[in-house]
Design an enzyme around this catalytic site. Structure first.
Site, PDB file in Angstrom:
ATOM      1  N   ASP A  19       1.174  -0.850  -0.088  1.00  0.00           N
ATOM      2  CA  ASP A  19       0.151   0.139   0.021  1.00  0.00           C
ATOM      3  C   ASP A  19       0.731   1.768  -0.186  1.00  0.00           C
ATOM      4  OD1 ASP A  19      -1.702   1.608   0.578  1.00  0.00           O
ATOM      5  OD2 ASP A  19      -2.150   1.926   2.867  1.00  0.00           O
ATOM      6  N   ASN A  21      -0.228   3.943  -0.645  1.00  0.00           N
ATOM      7  CA  ASN A  21      -0.887   6.298   0.197  1.00  0.00           C
ATOM      8  C   ASN A  21      -1.803   6.113   0.774  1.00  0.00           C
ATOM      9  OD1 ASN A  21      -3.063   4.711  -1.364  1.00  0.00           O
ATOM     10  ND2 ASN A  21      -4.275   5.744  -1.704  1.00  0.00           N
ATOM     11  N   ASP A  23      -3.740   3.360   2.530  1.00  0.00           N
ATOM     12  CA  ASP A  23      -5.952   3.562   3.101  1.00  0.00           C
ATOM     13  C   ASP A  23      -5.386   2.285   3.235  1.00  0.00           C
ATOM     14  OD1 ASP A  23      -4.865   2.884   0.492  1.00  0.00           O
ATOM     15  OD2 ASP A  23      -6.560   3.159  -0.554  1.00  0.00           O
ATOM     16  N   ASP A  27      -1.537  -1.598  -3.685  1.00  0.00           N
ATOM     17  CA  ASP A  27      -2.288  -0.287  -5.021  1.00  0.00           C
ATOM     18  C   ASP A  27      -0.827  -0.677  -6.268  1.00  0.00           C
ATOM     19  OD1 ASP A  27       0.221   1.457  -3.861  1.00  0.00           O
ATOM     20  OD2 ASP A  27      -1.984   2.061  -2.542  1.00  0.00           O
ATOM     21  N   ASP A 189      -9.478 -16.357 -17.011  1.00  0.00           N
ATOM     22  CA  ASP A 189     -10.108 -17.282 -15.081  1.00  0.00           C
ATOM     23  C   ASP A 189     -11.379 -17.735 -15.954  1.00  0.00           C
ATOM     24  OD1 ASP A 189     -10.343 -16.225 -12.629  1.00  0.00           O
ATOM     25  OD2 ASP A 189     -12.446 -16.583 -13.184  1.00  0.00           O
ATOM     26  N   GLU A 242      -7.038 -21.260 -16.622  1.00  0.00           N
ATOM     27  CA  GLU A 242      -7.236 -21.593 -15.377  1.00  0.00           C
ATOM     28  C   GLU A 242      -8.654 -22.067 -15.899  1.00  0.00           C
ATOM     29  OE1 GLU A 242      -9.385 -20.917 -11.257  1.00  0.00           O
ATOM     30  OE2 GLU A 242      -9.750 -20.206 -12.654  1.00  0.00           O
ATOM     31  N   HIS A 311      -4.241 -17.110  -4.883  1.00  0.00           N
ATOM     32  CA  HIS A 311      -5.267 -16.409  -4.371  1.00  0.00           C
ATOM     33  C   HIS A 311      -5.883 -17.221  -4.119  1.00  0.00           C
ATOM     34  CE1 HIS A 311      -6.039 -16.552  -8.126  1.00  0.00           C
ATOM     35  NE2 HIS A 311      -7.747 -15.869  -7.265  1.00  0.00           N
TER      36      HIS A 311
HETATM   37  O1  TEU Z   1     -11.415 -19.179  -9.075  1.00  0.00           O
HETATM   38  C1  TEU Z   1     -11.494 -20.386  -9.827  1.00  0.00           C
HETATM   39  C2  TEU Z   1     -12.294 -21.894  -9.531  1.00  0.00           C
HETATM   40  O2  TEU Z   1     -13.219 -22.178  -9.152  1.00  0.00           O
HETATM   41  C3  TEU Z   1     -11.306 -21.955  -7.568  1.00  0.00           C
HETATM   42  O3  TEU Z   1     -10.515 -21.929  -7.617  1.00  0.00           O
HETATM   43  C4  TEU Z   1     -12.583 -21.403  -6.961  1.00  0.00           C
HETATM   44  O4  TEU Z   1     -11.346 -20.081  -7.049  1.00  0.00           O
HETATM   45  C5  TEU Z   1     -12.975 -21.799  -5.279  1.00  0.00           C
HETATM   46  O5  TEU Z   1     -11.980 -22.518  -5.363  1.00  0.00           O
HETATM   47  C6  TEU Z   1     -14.475 -22.311  -5.888  1.00  0.00           C
HETATM   48  O6  TEU Z   1     -14.293 -23.092  -5.410  1.00  0.00           O
HETATM   49  C7  TEU Z   1     -11.296 -18.061 -10.098  1.00  0.00           C
HETATM   50  C8  TEU Z   1     -10.307 -17.896  -9.071  1.00  0.00           C
HETATM   51  O7  TEU Z   1      -9.237 -17.429  -9.287  1.00  0.00           O
HETATM   52  C9  TEU Z   1     -11.218 -16.794  -8.247  1.00  0.00           C
HETATM   53  O8  TEU Z   1     -10.718 -15.927  -7.344  1.00  0.00           O
HETATM   54  C10 TEU Z   1     -12.187 -16.640  -8.730  1.00  0.00           C
HETATM   55  O9  TEU Z   1     -13.410 -15.855  -7.274  1.00  0.00           O
HETATM   56  C11 TEU Z   1     -13.375 -17.246  -9.506  1.00  0.00           C
HETATM   57  O10 TEU Z   1     -12.240 -17.628 -10.552  1.00  0.00           O
HETATM   58  C12 TEU Z   1     -14.267 -16.597 -10.107  1.00  0.00           C
HETATM   59  O11 TEU Z   1     -14.405 -15.504 -11.055  1.00  0.00           O
HETATM   60 CA    CA Z   2      -3.293   2.091  -1.353  1.00  0.00          CA
END
Ligand code: TEU
Ligand code: CA
Length: 533
Positions: A19, A21, A23, A27, A189, A242, A311
């Site tokens: 971060d 700034n 908040d 960013d 995604d 993905e 993530h």
């Molecule tokens: O994730 C898709 C997905 O099916 C999983 O990894 C999901 O995060 C979850 O574990 C389902 O149980 C992707 C992205 O990486 C995720 O962050 C998003 O929330 C999702 O698509 C929707 O866009």
């Molecule tokens: Ca920030």
């Protein structure tokens, strides 16, 4: 795919990286400030989780404007600067392309609701819902006016209608817009569920109903081929899809023949080895299961995108290693695994210092929409509060999303961060590890250097040598050398039956002689260069 096979990717989750700034929210300027750090790891590509405008129901995976930057993250100027500064350092930037759905606050959806002739079929509307369920738990349909719309994720993430050619045109424009700015490519995604071939009721599964109508359909291959031909092939790009619930055969269908659809895909099979029926029901981790899955994918898939974290997943050291007594040892062992395998390695921010799961004490400490939805849905199924909370604690995606640990007191932000900081930042942080030559951080750097130095680690063929209960041994070989990767995946001493020739080029345990005894979580890579005539 050529030289793309050489690259190492580092994933940044912008909200939690730095971060600038004060908040409490990471960013773009923060990322720019830390480019020298990223560069110092030796990686080549940064994958940015979404930075587009978004109401943040799903932290940016619900996009309300693909062509602008979320003001919380900065401005388009900040983005241009980030791309430029990265380029000056020889780093490429890959963006997250979320095209299965948009936010319900996207203009397209608002116009679709209003029955605007161009937009009314941009999304998937029905008079009566079918029985499909959402990935986040619960029904996949919600009602607006007298119609229902499909959302395979949260109800603020309506699915786009990929049967509509106008959707295709708009997304093509989005892709060109960013590629023209100098973006290197996209992490796509949930790309293998974008095409819905029918809206019939689906087969009932424990967690997900209806997938046979949208998972891995021919229409998806057609879309990917078109995006490649009309857009991606016009640039020098890198793409990783993905793909949920894929088999090795389905993976190959997406990445081979080369240059038709995607460069590589993220699969999930190895992320399922510690679960029973779905990810919320975890069992004790058995290393052998992981070895088996990895070997299968190494043997059967043309080119893997290798990862242990992102993530959406709990931290790997807490999951497959030991985040207490053998924290350092096991984090390094897992790193050796990641870089030993054939394929493209992906590091998720914080993994390189061994960040762990966080202890959340109450539901109110979680931010993730999935965690809250599942908690509610599990409640309706009669699962007691205590058990539900335990499930979320262990598996919540927020475990991976706590602020990056730069210093003893955090160093992420001057303000209170948007998501709780893990209190172990006092022991696990970048600054301390910079100053310690034996740290996990330095170990990652060393692995990346080794990968650059030895072609066998990049291109060498994979062969599994042994998959004992706790010891995983595999061989990589090319015309220059043989490499043996030896991993003790347990907290106990293990014995090697064979001896290995060559030089130990890296190990997480310093020894005068590398004999047949493996310390807890010991990892070694032997490399033996072949004599050439
Ligand atoms: O994730 C898709 C997905 O099916 C999983 O990894 C999901 O995060 C979850 O574990 C389902 O149980 C992707 C992205 O990486 C995720 O962050 C998003 O929330 C999702 O698509 C929707 O866009
Ligand atoms: Ca920030």
């Amino acid at each position: 795919m050529g030289l793309k096979k050489d690259l190492v990717v580092y994933q940044v989750y912008p909200r939690s990286f730095k971060d600038s700034n004060g908040d409490g929210i990471g960013d773009l300027k923060g990322i720019t400030l830390k480019l020298d750090y990223i560069k110092s790891l030796g990686v080549d590509v940064i994958w940015l989780s979404p930075v587009y405008c978004s109401p943040n129901d799903d932290n940016g995976y619900d996009i309300s404007d693909y062509l602008n930057i979320n003001p919380e993250f900065g401005t388009m100027k900040d983005m241009d600067k980030l791309i430029l500064e990265a380029e000056l350092r020889g780093l490429k930037i890959m963006m997250d392309l979320v095209i299965n759905h948009t936010s319900d606050e996207h203009e397209w959806f608002k116009k679709s609701i209003a029955n605007d002739p161009k937009y009314k079929d941009y999304y998937i509307w029905k008079d009566q819902p079918n029985n499909w369920t959402s990935f986040f738990g619960g029904k996949a349909w919600d009602k607006i006016g007298d119609k229902y719309y499909l959302h395979l994720f949260s109800k603020k993430q309506p699915d786009l209608n990929w049967n509509n050619p106008d959707v295709m045109e708009d997304i093509k424009n989005v892709m060109s817009f960013w590629l023209d700015k100098g973006i290197y490519g996209f992490r796509c995604d949930v790309i293998n569920i974008i095409f819905k071939s029918s809206l019939e009721n689906g087969k009932k599964h424990l967690v997900l109903t209806g997938k046979e109508h949208y998972h891995q359909q021919d229409g998806m291959h057609k879309i990917l081929k078109e995006l490649r031909k009309d857009i991606l092939s016009k640039y020098d790009t890198f793409t990783v899809g993905e793909t949920v619930m894929v088999t090795p055969k389905q993976a190959n269908d997406l990445i081979y023949p080369e240059d038709e659809e995607l460069d590589m895909i993220f699969s999930f099979a190895h992320m399922e080895v510690d679960q029973v029926s779905n990810k919320w029901f975890k069992t004790k981790f058995k290393p052998k299961k992981l070895m088996k899955v990895l070997t299968k994918w190494q043997n059967e898939v043309y080119w893997n995108a290798n990862y242990l974290e992102n993530h959406d997943q709990p931290r790997s050291v807490s999951r497959f290693g030991d985040d207490q007594i053998y924290h350092q040892q096991s984090a390094k062992m897992l790193a050796t695994l990641l870089f030993g395998l054939k394929g493209t390695p992906y590091i998720f921010q914080g993994q390189e210092i061994g960040m762990t799961n966080c202890l959340f004490n109450d539901m109110s400490e979680f931010q993730d929409v999935e965690s809250h939805t599942i908690y509610k849905v599990a409640g309706k199924l009669g699962i007691p509060k205590k058990i539900r909370f335990k499930m979320i604690q262990k598996t919540s995606r927020d475990n991976a999303r706590t602020p990056m640990q730069w210093t003893k007191d955090g160093g992420f932000s001057k303000a209170k961060p948007w998501l709780k900081q893990n209190s172990n930042t006092k022991d696990i942080n970048v600054l301390d590890q910079e100053h310690n030559a034996h740290s996990i951080l330095h170990y990652y750097r060393k692995l990346i250097k080794l990968r650059k130095k030895y072609s066998v680690l990049r291109y060498g063929e994979f062969e599994s040598v042994s998959e004992k209960k706790f010891v995983y041994i595999f061989k990589r070989s090319d015309s220059y050398s043989d490499a043996f990767v030896i991993l003790n995946m347990s907290n106990r001493i293990q014995k090697l039956k064979e001896t290995y020739e060559g030089k130990v080029v890296i190990s997480n345990v310093e020894k005068k002689i590398y004999d047949s005894v493996l310390s807890p979580y010991e990892a070694r890579i032997y490399i033996k260069e072949k004599s050439r005539d």
